[in-house]
Design an enzyme around this catalytic site. Structure first.
Site, mmCIF file in Angstrom:
data_model
loop_
_atom_site.group_PDB
_atom_site.id
_atom_site.type_symbol
_atom_site.label_atom_id
_atom_site.label_comp_id
_atom_site.label_asym_id
_atom_site.label_seq_id
_atom_site.Cartn_x
_atom_site.Cartn_y
_atom_site.Cartn_z
ATOM 1 N N LEU A 14 0.845 -1.204 0.000
ATOM 2 C CA LEU A 14 0.000 0.000 0.000
ATOM 3 C C LEU A 14 0.878 1.252 0.000
ATOM 4 C CD1 LEU A 14 -3.103 -0.659 2.290
ATOM 5 C CD2 LEU A 14 -3.062 0.095 -0.087
ATOM 6 N N HIS A 15 1.538 1.487 -1.118
ATOM 7 C CA HIS A 15 2.374 2.689 -1.255
ATOM 8 C C HIS A 15 1.487 3.865 -1.668
ATOM 9 C CE1 HIS A 15 2.628 2.653 -5.764
ATOM 10 N NE2 HIS A 15 2.089 1.479 -5.499
ATOM 11 N N ALA A 16 2.116 5.004 -1.917
ATOM 12 C CA ALA A 16 1.326 6.236 -2.040
ATOM 13 C C ALA A 16 0.300 6.209 -3.172
ATOM 14 C CB ALA A 16 2.272 7.431 -2.211
ATOM 15 N N ALA A 19 -2.446 3.793 -2.406
ATOM 16 C CA ALA A 19 -3.306 4.334 -1.343
ATOM 17 C C ALA A 19 -4.241 5.414 -1.896
ATOM 18 C CB ALA A 19 -2.448 4.894 -0.211
ATOM 19 N N GLU A 87 -1.459 -2.198 -11.190
ATOM 20 C CA GLU A 87 -0.017 -1.949 -11.355
ATOM 21 C C GLU A 87 0.686 -3.028 -12.165
ATOM 22 O OE1 GLU A 87 1.388 -1.475 -7.370
ATOM 23 O OE2 GLU A 87 0.510 0.525 -7.188
#
Lengths: 89, 150
Positions: A14-16, A19, A87
């Site tokens: 859960l990176h920026a 998120a 992603e």
């Protein structure tokens, strides 16, 4: 109120940007949506709270939704996570 | 919509906004103003005045400046008008992102500033203060970098 267990499967966790996508998805619903990890609860519509969870790949979370559109809210968030936030890895 | 002005010296304001856009997508109601180090106080005031006027749609403007006591902040303070133009110092990426990611349009600019101040202060953390199980997660589950990392 409904809950569902999910696993963070994308490589970066859960990176920026992930998120931010989660917040935008959650923000499209009226229900209150909560992420729970290690007993800690954060609002799925609050990006800083989500980032502080530091949920890496393999982390298991409980999603909780409460409100009129809780079924569709949980389905949308679950799908986003399962699709690796689009992603690709 | 509350106008949001990121105001710093150098290119910092532009880069903060660019980073927030990369993470969050297009941001409405934001402007970055990077003052030139050689701007006089009056030149800086003219630039800030123009930006505040552009951003003000009647709901007020929140100015996020780099640090209290800096020239950008001192210039911003000349436009301070409680409830209409508020100034919050120490702008950083969590602040811009939090403001961008979920609007604060239902509240006035003073409430928005206080809300953001509280959020920003909680966003600064020392990693070793985190719960032990969270530290383990960080150590063992972060992606492995080529060549290895501790």
């Amino acid at each position: 109120m409904i809950e569902r267990e999910v696993e963070i499967v994308n490589r970066l966790g859960l990176h920026a940007r992930a998120a931010a996508k989660l917040v935008h998805t959650a923000g499209g619903f009226r229900s209150q949506i909560t992420l729970i990890m290690d007993g800690e609860e954060v609002d799925a519509k609050s990006i800083l709270g989500i980032l502080l969870m530091a949920a890496a790949q393999g982390s298991r979370l409980t999603l909780r939704a409460e409100g009129q559109d809780e079924e569709s809210a949980l389905a949308a968030v679950t799908s986003l996570i399962a699709n690796r936030f689009d992603e690709g890895s | 919509m509350i106008g949001k002005l990121i105001l710093t010296h150098g290119g910092l304001a532009r880069e903060l906004l660019a980073a927030a856009r990369t993470i969050n997508g297009e941001l409405a109601g934001f402007e970055a103003l990077a003052l030139d180090w050689n701007d006089s106080f009056e030149e800086a005031r003219l630039k800030v005045r123009a930006a505040v006027e552009r951003l003000n749609q009647g709901q007020g403007v929140l100015i996020l400046t780099d640090m209290f006591g800096s020239t950008p902040c001192n210039v911003a303070l000349t436009f301070l008008d409680p409830g209409k133009v508020e100034v919050l110092t120490g702008v950083n990426l969590p602040m811009v992102l939090r403001l961008a990611c979920q609007g604060v349009e239902d509240t006035g600019v003073a409430d928005a500033a206080r809300w953001l101040q509280a959020k920003a202060q909680r966003s600064i953390c020392m990693a070793s203060d985190m719960a032990p199980q969270r530290q383990d997660t960080l150590h063992t589950r972060l992606p492995k970098l080529p060549g290895g990392r501790g």
